[in-house]
Design an enzyme around this catalytic site. Structure first.
Site, PDB file in Angstrom:
ATOM      1  N   HIS A 228      11.753 -43.450 -60.577  1.00 24.14           N
ATOM      2  CA  HIS A 228      12.077 -44.875 -60.730  1.00 24.14           C
ATOM      3  C   HIS A 228      12.163 -45.241 -62.206  1.00 24.14           C
ATOM      4  CE1 HIS A 228      10.557 -45.069 -56.484  1.00 24.14           C
ATOM      5  NE2 HIS A 228      11.636 -45.835 -56.384  1.00 24.14           N
ATOM      6  N   HIS A 232      17.845 -43.799 -62.721  1.00 25.17           N
ATOM      7  CA  HIS A 232      17.993 -44.137 -61.299  1.00 25.17           C
ATOM      8  C   HIS A 232      18.734 -45.465 -61.149  1.00 25.17           C
ATOM      9  CE1 HIS A 232      17.131 -45.162 -57.147  1.00 25.17           C
ATOM     10  NE2 HIS A 232      16.419 -46.224 -57.539  1.00 25.17           N
ATOM     11  N   HIS A 268      17.302 -53.682 -59.712  1.00 26.80           N
ATOM     12  CA  HIS A 268      16.627 -53.645 -58.408  1.00 26.80           C
ATOM     13  C   HIS A 268      15.255 -52.987 -58.447  1.00 26.80           C
ATOM     14  CE1 HIS A 268      17.840 -49.437 -58.288  1.00 26.80           C
ATOM     15  NE2 HIS A 268      17.074 -49.294 -57.228  1.00 26.80           N
ATOM     16  N   ASP A 269      14.961 -52.154 -59.440  1.00 26.81           N
ATOM     17  CA  ASP A 269      13.641 -51.518 -59.565  1.00 26.81           C
ATOM     18  C   ASP A 269      13.001 -51.831 -60.919  1.00 26.81           C
ATOM     19  OD1 ASP A 269      13.064 -50.291 -57.140  1.00 26.81           O
ATOM     20  OD2 ASP A 269      14.257 -48.513 -57.593  1.00 26.81           O
ATOM     21  N   ASP A 378      20.827 -47.599 -53.020  1.00 31.19           N
ATOM     22  CA  ASP A 378      19.460 -47.304 -53.441  1.00 31.19           C
ATOM     23  C   ASP A 378      18.976 -45.958 -52.922  1.00 31.19           C
ATOM     24  OD1 ASP A 378      16.968 -47.726 -54.625  1.00 31.19           O
ATOM     25  OD2 ASP A 378      16.188 -48.799 -52.868  1.00 31.19           O
TER      26      ASP A 378
END
Length: 500
Positions: A228, A232, A268-269, A378
């Protein structure tokens, strides 16, 4: 190579002049009057690790704000700066493992390397990028920078640009692209896609604010995480672009939808700590308390993204209502990536397909399809070609195992899939493909039956077979490791922590 410009050399024990102040490698600009206006004192407050509350909407924003002098002190003196404002959430509990600094969590466990040395080396590597050095010196000398703002080192820029010409290819090697961009794959890729769609001009985005936002987004990913991290995020953004190009979406989505989709993929992360939600809950982490044990990480990613949007003022030129709607819909996309809610989204998607009730002229239906596209992007690693998929599989498994090592160290029950002594990369990946990836991508292929969908399913089938063929080899290696350890490591594991 002869460098035409030279940056001023400043002693570390002397204060940095205001016009040289920067934030994580990005020049700080005042949004009003001149380009090099005095920075807002509020932007220089040191609030790392603190929770800031917006009194207008009671939204918790996790914002990082560091001045240049703090960055340089951390860089060269390796001094960890604690927040002097608000509170330090790690001290709110008596658990001894809650004082873990997630940014240095994995480097502490790695053998043969000093976390301080590796962290400093990575920061120096970024700061000494020639193109950023040249860009900064041009700004300091008052020479205007042409748009778009390039960050590619000269030796690799040609190769990186060649790769960007094929950014819509499903075989896009994000690992190679990250090397060619000197670790700036997320910034370079996102900026390129926004320009390619003409979104910068269409939404009248200020290039300085956009640049600053993307730099902060990339820097807020923990690149010590095996999986993560910003690479990524760049990979998910590239996959999202591939889905946006599919006929069902390209002829239906608006520019607003595309902007939201790309920003959601890139953020998103954001600020992922490298451990999962159950770990945060069972250790009474302050984020779990803040979000009431519900979509803890996804809520944090969303609020972190909102914090950076407001900090940089990227959408400050829009009417407040439009800006709030964009933040809300961005959160809706990011929250959809919560894997624990996978069946809810999949069931709803399947119902729409069975009843043929999806109408992409409807804004809510388009938004739902964007949610499904982001979910696919994802977890699309099993659908990549074997050379790429295998690397991602090893990285995500290593992150699981590092969490398991932490749980063993602090006598916690080891989470499922996180015990390196009882799991292998192969069996984890086969289970993930069988129960998570195959159902999702099967339904996506029903929705968008194209060459890309069939290619993804084909790669997943081949990758699953490949992991199955490697299983005996991995099992033998695992047994050999256990035998050589003499069973000593298994004695350290708390009773009842092994997963059946």
């Amino acid at each position: 190579m002869e460098v035409c410009y030279q940056l001023p050399v400043l002693p570390l024990d002397r204060p940095v002049p205001k016009h040289v102040l920067s934030r994580r490698g990005a020049i700080s600009f005042s949004s009003s009057s001149s380009l090099f206006g005095a920075p807002d004192p509020r932007q220089l407050s040191q609030r790392r690790g603190a929770i800031s509350y917006d009194s207008s909407d009671q939204t918790a924003l996790y914002i990082r704000m560091l001045g240049a002098c703090v960055v340089f002190k951390q860089l060269f003196a390796n001094v960890r700066v604690r927040s002097q404002v608000g509170f330090e959430p790690e001290r709110r509990s008596s658990h001894p493992y809650l004082c873990i600094d997630f940014r240095t969590l994995h480097t502490r466990l790695s053998c043969g390397s000093s976390p301080a040395d590796s962290g400093t080396e990575k920061r120096v590597h970024r700061l000494l990028s020639f193109q950023r050095y040249l860009h900064s010196s041009r700004l300091l000398r008052g020479i205007p920078q042409q748009i778009p703002l390039h960050i590619l080192d000269e030796d690799y820029s040609g190769q990186a640009r060649c790769m960007l010409e094929k950014v819509g290819s499903w075989n896009f090697d994000i690992f190679l692209f990250d090397k060619l961009t000197n670790g700036n794959s997320l910034i370079t890729l996102t900026l390129h896609l926004l320009n390619q769609y003409g979104l910068v001009d269409l939404f009248q985005l200020d290039m300085v604010k956009l640049w600053r936002f993307l730099v902060l987004v990339q820097e807020d990913y923990h690149n010590d995480n095996p999986y993560h991290n910003s690479v990524h995020a760049a990979d998910v953004t590239q996959a999202m672009y591939c889905y946006l190009q599919e006929p069902m979406l390209s002829k239906s989505l608006t520019s607003y939808d595309i902007l939201l989709g790309l920003l959601a993929a890139a953020t998103h992360d954001l600020d992922h700590p490298g451990v999962n939600q159950p770990f945060l809950i069972k250790t009474d982490h302050y984020l779990a308390t803040l979000y009431r044990n519900t979509s803890v990480l996804e809520n944090h990613h969303w609020k972190s993204a909102v914090g950076l949007l407001r900090e940089t003022g990227l959408f400050s030129h829009l009417p407040p209502e439009d800006s709030m709607n964009m933040e809300r819909e961005l959160g809706s996309l990011i929250l959809a990536t919560d894997i624990s809610r996978q069946n809810d989204y999949l069931s709803r998607f399947r119902t729409h397909l069975d009843q043929e009730s999806l109408c992409l002229s409807n804004a809510s239906h388009r938004h739902f399809v964007l949610q499904m596209a982001l979910k696919c992007a994802d977890i699309c690693n099993p659908c990549r070609p074997w050379e790429l998929s295998k690397q991602w599989s090893e990285k995500v498994t290593e992150e699981f195992f590092e969490q398991g090592d932490i749980e063993k160290k602090h006598k916690l029950q080891v989470s499922p899939l996180c015990d390196r002594e009882t799991n292998t990369v192969g069996n984890i990946q086969i289970g993930f493909m069988t129960y998570v990836a195959e159902p999702l991508f099967g339904e996506w292929a029903r929705f968008s039956d194209t060459r890309l969908s069939q290619t993804m399913l084909g790669h997943m089938g081949l990758n699953k077979a490949s992991w199955g063929g490697l299983q005996p080899e991995q099992t033998a290696i695992s047994e050999e490791t256990e035998t050589s350890a003499g069973g000593s490591r298994s004695k350290e594991i708390p009773q009842g922590s092994r997963e059946s």
